[in-house]
Write an enzyme that holds these catalytic residues in place. Structure first.
Site, PDB file in Angstrom:
ATOM      1  N   ASP A 187       0.838  -1.205   0.000  1.00 13.06           N
ATOM      2  CA  ASP A 187       0.000   0.000   0.000  1.00 13.06           C
ATOM      3  C   ASP A 187       0.869   1.250   0.000  1.00 13.06           C
ATOM      4  O   ASP A 187       0.594   2.218  -0.718  1.00 13.06           O
ATOM      5  CB  ASP A 187      -0.929   0.000   1.218  1.00 13.06           C
ATOM      6  CG  ASP A 187      -1.775  -1.257   1.296  1.00 13.06           C
ATOM      7  OD1 ASP A 187      -2.565  -1.488   0.369  1.00 13.06           O
ATOM      8  OD2 ASP A 187      -1.628  -2.008   2.266  1.00 13.06           O
ATOM      9  N   HIS A 189      -5.533  -2.892   6.428  1.00 20.14           N
ATOM     10  CA  HIS A 189      -5.325  -3.244   5.020  1.00 20.14           C
ATOM     11  C   HIS A 189      -6.698  -3.535   4.409  1.00 20.14           C
ATOM     12  O   HIS A 189      -7.105  -4.678   4.197  1.00 20.14           O
ATOM     13  CB  HIS A 189      -4.414  -4.463   4.905  1.00 20.14           C
ATOM     14  CG  HIS A 189      -4.139  -4.872   3.488  1.00 20.14           C
ATOM     15  ND1 HIS A 189      -3.420  -4.097   2.621  1.00 20.14           N
ATOM     16  CD2 HIS A 189      -4.493  -5.980   2.796  1.00 20.14           C
ATOM     17  CE1 HIS A 189      -3.333  -4.707   1.453  1.00 20.14           C
ATOM     18  NE2 HIS A 189      -3.986  -5.855   1.539  1.00 20.14           N
TER      19      HIS A 189
END
Length: 433
Positions: free
Chosen positions: A245, A273
């Site tokens: 990410d 997440h």
């Protein structure tokens, strides 16, 4: 990865596969959980002091069958080799889901020295399932054929109590993917059972200072489950992988600013997440300057930037027809390197870690992605000098609420009573479907 059989009762630590470590060989246990072990070590004299040769042990244990092929049958005196005298001590790295696509990219990076360095010999301990044992043998064969000088041991098996023995790093990749029509709460429970069992195994047989990186999703809560089932290992040692990410966020900022991505620093992904993750453009920098001074399009930063980072995996699946295995493997490498190398002065990295004692006011007793620095010793400290505004804090609290709800949903796996699922919505990332 096939679902792991979790029905067997808790076990005591099994005996080592072989008392000898002077040659690289294969050892396959047949009785209940087959385990294939290939080992090579630079200390044959020590091995002799520890017990009888492997061949003698095999004769005394009729349930074990020893096989070897190629280089795995050869004994080497590495102490006599000038090239290896300055090497560090062997590091034991366990990898679950080792027959999967992410591992197919990762294992060769680990074996090559790209991750731990050109003077760090490595032992790979590969965990799979009953259905993947033959695939794991194929993985071992490919590793053998690659002739990596630093790769000194490869062991494969389906029992974490065997595979995780003495592990100093545990990369927990294997998890059940989310199937059609499966509720997110069901996925939390199914994968949570896997990570509860693996946590118990780490607690029983791994190094007391093992570093654990959880990749299998939902990785934040799976990391929490794992650490709760490993009370003898410091909670600080558990990480949920958030580096992909972070890497995606850096890429998008670089594209917008018209610079190469190595000019982007201080990038934090806060939270879970999931689609509640918070790419932090307030503290990020481009060429050492605050992002908001370089990119003045505030609407883009607050809206399109965040959504692009969150949906990047889904777009990749549409284009490529599969999930982001290669870039995930790269992000695991980046995550490890951030812990074994000193963080550049003034910079930091993102990783999902245990929140108890955090300086930000985030709820305690969850695994939450936050900015960290490392001295290169495998440990880390949370960054205290970060700015916070209402926009950023509001989104952080939303991700916090989601993780608290996930925690309630797996209470039966963390020793906190009966589970109660009140998940605020379906925020699973596309790659987890």
């Amino acid at each position: 990865m096939a679902a792991i059989d979790l029905s067997s009762p808790a076990r005591s630590s099994p005996a080592p596969l072989s008392p000898r470590r002077g040659s690289l060989h294969l050892l396959l246990r047949r009785p209940r959980r087959p385990t294939l072990r290939c080992s090579l070590d630079a200390a044959p004299k020590q091995a002799q002091a520890q017990g009888p040769p492997a061949a003698v042990a095999a004769e005394e244990a009729p349930t074990a069958r020893k096989e070897c092929y190629g280089v795995f049958c050869t004994t080497y005196d590495l102490r006599a080799d000038e090239k290896t005298k300055s090497w560090k001590s062997l590091v034991n790295v366990a990898v679950s889901g080792a027959a999967g696509m992410i591992s197919n990219h990762l294992l060769f990076k680990l074996a090559s020295g790209e991750v731990f360095g050109p003077d760090q010999p490595i032992a790979l301990k590969l965990l799979g399932s009953e259905r993947s044992i033959q695939a794991l043998e194929g993985v071992a064969m490919e590793l053998e054929d690659s002739l990596y000088p630093l790769l000194r041991e490869v062991s494969i098996g389906i029992d974490p109590y065997v595979v995780f023995e003495d592990a100093e790093w545990a990369l927990l990749i294997g998890a059940k993917p989310r199937g059609p029509g499966m509720e997110r709460s069901a996925l939390l429970d199914i994968n949570g059972q896997i990570f509860a069992e693996q946590g118990k195994a780490l607690n029983s047989v791994a190094s007391r200072n093992v570093k654990v990186i959880v990749v299998g999703n939902p990785c934040n809560t799976n990391a929490l489950i794992c650490l709760k089932n490993a009370p003898n290992i410091p909670a600080k040692n558990f990480h949920a992988l958030m580096r992909l990410d972070e890497n995606r966020a850096k890429c998008q900022l670089a594209l917008k600013a018209g610079v190469f991505y190595d000019k982007v620093s201080n990038m934090t992904i806060w939270g879970n997440h999931s689609t509640t993750q918070v790419p932090d453009f307030l503290n990020a920098k481009i060429n050492g300057r605050p992002v908001k001074e370089v990119i003045k399009d505030t609407k883009w930063l607050e809206d399109e930037f965040t959504k692009t980072v969150q949906k990047r995996g889904g777009v990749l699946i549409q284009k490529w027809g599969r999930s982001s295995a290669a870039s995930t493997a790269v992000s695991i490498v980046d995550a490890i390197r951030s812990l074994v190398n000193p963080t550049p002065e003034g910079d930091w990295f993102s990783t999902g870690v245990y929140t108890t004692g955090n300086p930000y006011g985030i709820a305690e007793d969850i695994v939450f992605s936050m900015p960290c620095r490392s001295k290169g010793d495998g440990d880390y400290e949370l960054v205290k000098d970060v700015a916070m505004d209402d926009f950023l804090w509001e989104r952080i609290k939303k991700s916090e609420a989601e993780l608290l709800a996930e925690k309630r949903c797996v209470a039966h796996l963390t020793g906190e009573g009966n589970a109660f699922c009140d998940l605020p919505g379906d925020t699973m990332l596309p790659g987890e479907m």
